[in-house]
Design a protein around this motif. Structure first.
Motif, short mmCIF file in Angstrom:
data_model
loop_
_atom_site.label_atom_id
_atom_site.label_comp_id
_atom_site.label_asym_id
_atom_site.label_seq_id
_atom_site.Cartn_x
_atom_site.Cartn_y
_atom_site.Cartn_z
N ARG A 25 -33.97 34.69 35.08
CA ARG A 25 -34.38 35.10 36.41
C ARG A 25 -35.40 34.13 37.11
NH1 ARG A 25 -34.82 41.58 36.87
NH2 ARG A 25 -34.84 41.05 39.10
N ASP A 43 -30.11 36.87 42.81
CA ASP A 43 -28.73 36.48 43.43
C ASP A 43 -28.53 35.11 43.36
OD1 ASP A 43 -26.25 36.06 44.42
OD2 ASP A 43 -26.55 36.90 46.20
N SER A 329 -26.33 35.11 30.51
CA SER A 329 -25.62 35.34 31.62
C SER A 329 -26.03 35.83 32.69
CB SER A 329 -24.22 35.91 31.18
OG SER A 329 -24.61 37.08 30.55
N VAL A 330 -25.86 35.64 33.82
CA VAL A 330 -26.35 36.15 35.06
C VAL A 330 -25.39 36.80 35.94
CG1 VAL A 330 -27.54 35.48 37.24
CG2 VAL A 330 -28.03 34.25 35.04
N SER A 331 -25.76 37.91 36.44
CA SER A 331 -24.85 38.63 37.58
C SER A 331 -24.43 37.97 38.95
CB SER A 331 -25.33 40.03 37.59
OG SER A 331 -25.32 40.70 36.61
N THR A 332 -23.09 37.91 39.14
CA THR A 332 -23.01 37.41 40.37
C THR A 332 -21.68 38.16 40.86
OG1 THR A 332 -21.18 35.91 39.52
CG2 THR A 332 -23.35 35.06 39.65
N ASP A 333 -21.04 38.10 42.12
CA ASP A 333 -19.91 38.65 42.71
C ASP A 333 -18.62 38.46 41.61
OD1 ASP A 333 -21.41 39.06 44.79
OD2 ASP A 333 -20.59 37.56 46.13
N GLY A 335 -18.63 38.64 38.61
CA GLY A 335 -19.28 39.26 37.27
C GLY A 335 -20.26 38.44 36.71
N LYS A 336 -20.64 38.79 35.39
CA LYS A 336 -21.51 38.22 34.68
C LYS A 336 -20.94 36.71 34.11
CE LYS A 336 -24.86 41.00 33.09
NZ LYS A 336 -26.00 40.93 32.02
N SER A 353 -21.08 27.73 37.66
CA SER A 353 -20.51 28.71 36.48
C SER A 353 -19.83 27.93 35.63
CB SER A 353 -19.60 29.71 37.51
OG SER A 353 -18.40 29.16 37.80
#
Length: 356
Positions: A25, A43, A329-333, A335-336, A353
């Protein structure tokens, strides 16, 4: 490019170092404009990321950056360069009456320099600055070690918490290219002027402190100088790229105490049009994708068979200086997703990505 998530502007000179926090993060950058920036990646696609700016002391330029704590982003270790040579310093949470009052008022006081070392490699530059949590053996699981690799033949290992140099090793190979520590804090690997890669084991005492650093393995097989190397995230394999035009994946989870040699388990030709040279490589947290750079080109490869999964020919407008994956992994629109960060002399930081 279809895999580009974000192009982060705001740097006003070449970016010289990048690092993710352990929870993915936080993303820190070192920049030749004398500022260390920490971006908050709630984000990763946002064009208005929250950023904390830290100024290094006058007359110094940050050349590398690493997170100095195992839990998040409270400590930032910065490699620096000035007219007297290379240095190392750590920004940490401030203490004292003023900081306490600020917290009572709901404010977050800015980090301050907790320790600073100068001329850490005499007058030589720092080529790489990397950190790893002490998780192997009797390591305490929380402390972080920092390895700085000079352009000479010396590599130093530091305690991120107090700035103590716990060990110095010499590659004895004319000139270093880079060095890195395995994610569990067990191994130190160095690429230098020759085709061989030396690996040391970091030995911890019962008190969790570093007791010794012992040379345990030599990776022999490349026919020309190794340009970069990276450990897989389970710390059991290492990947090397060489000027001989090949990538090798080695199993280092061997009984070297019984003279068992590391095993080269895969060899791939570098599938590029420019004489088989990757300057930097980084493997994804799931160990499935190898990201590699050459000049302004970014390539994603399969670690299973070496096939090219995708290529961004002009990923940056200038030479790519840094490449690293977020540990989680990071959350985005979408998904992860696993996120790769690259930085360049073009003053841009980019997030990508992974190819699906």
């Amino acid at each position: 490019h279809r895999l580009e998530l974000n192009a982060i502007k705001g740097h006003v000179d070449a970016i010289t170092g990048i690092a993710f926090s352990s929870n993915s993060r936080g993303l820190a950058t070192a920049c030749a404009d004398r500022v260390v920036r920490i971006f908050k990646l709630d984000d990763p696609t946002s064009k208005n990321l929250h950023v904390l700016r830290l100024n290094v002391p006058l007359g110094t330029v940050p050349t590398g950056v690493a997170f100095g704590d195992g839990q998040g982003a409270a400590q930032i270790v910065v490699a620096t360069q000035d007219i007297n040579g290379s240095g190392l310093l750590m920004f940490g949470a401030p203490e004292g009456k003023g900081a306490a009052q600020a917290r009572e008022q709901g404010k977050v006081p800015p980090p301050e320099i907790k320790w600073r070392k100068t001329q850490i490699h005499d007058r030589r530059n720092v080529l790489t600055c990397v950190g790893a949590r002490c998780e192997y053996g009797s390591g305490d699981g929380e402390s972080v070690l920092i390895a700085t690799c000079s352009e000479g033949t010396d590599i130093k290992i530091w305690s991120a918490g107090n700035g103590t140099c716990v060990k110095t090793v010499d590659t004895n190979q004319l000139q270093n290219t880079m060095a890195t520590i395995s994610p569990d804090g067990r191994f130190l690997a160095a690429a230098a002027f020759t085709a061989d890669v030396k690996i040391w084991e970091i030995v911890y005492g019962k008190d969790g402190q570093v007791r010794d650093v012992v040379k345990v393995m030599l990776l022999k097989g490349h026919k020309s100088a190794v340009t970069w190397t990276c450990f897989t995230w389970d710390s059991q394999k290492i990947i090397t790229a060489s000027k001989d035009g090949f990538i090798r994946i080695w199993n280092i989870n061997v009984r070297y105490q019984m003279d068992e040699d590391p095993k080269c388990i895969k060899v791939f030709p570098i599938l590029s049009s420019d004489n088989g040279l990757y300057e930097k490589i980084a493997v994804s947290p799931d160990d499935k994708i190898l990201a590699a750079t050459h000049g302004t080109t970014l390539t994603w490869l399969s670690t299973a068979d070496g096939q090219v999964l995708d290529t961004a020919e002009n990923a940056h407008d200038g030479e790519i200086t840094c490449i690293t994956w977020a540990p989680q992994s990071v959350s985005t629109d979408q998904g992860k997703v696993l996120i790769l960060a690259t930085a360049s002399v073009d003053k841009k930081l980019k997030l990508w990505s992974q190819p699906l």
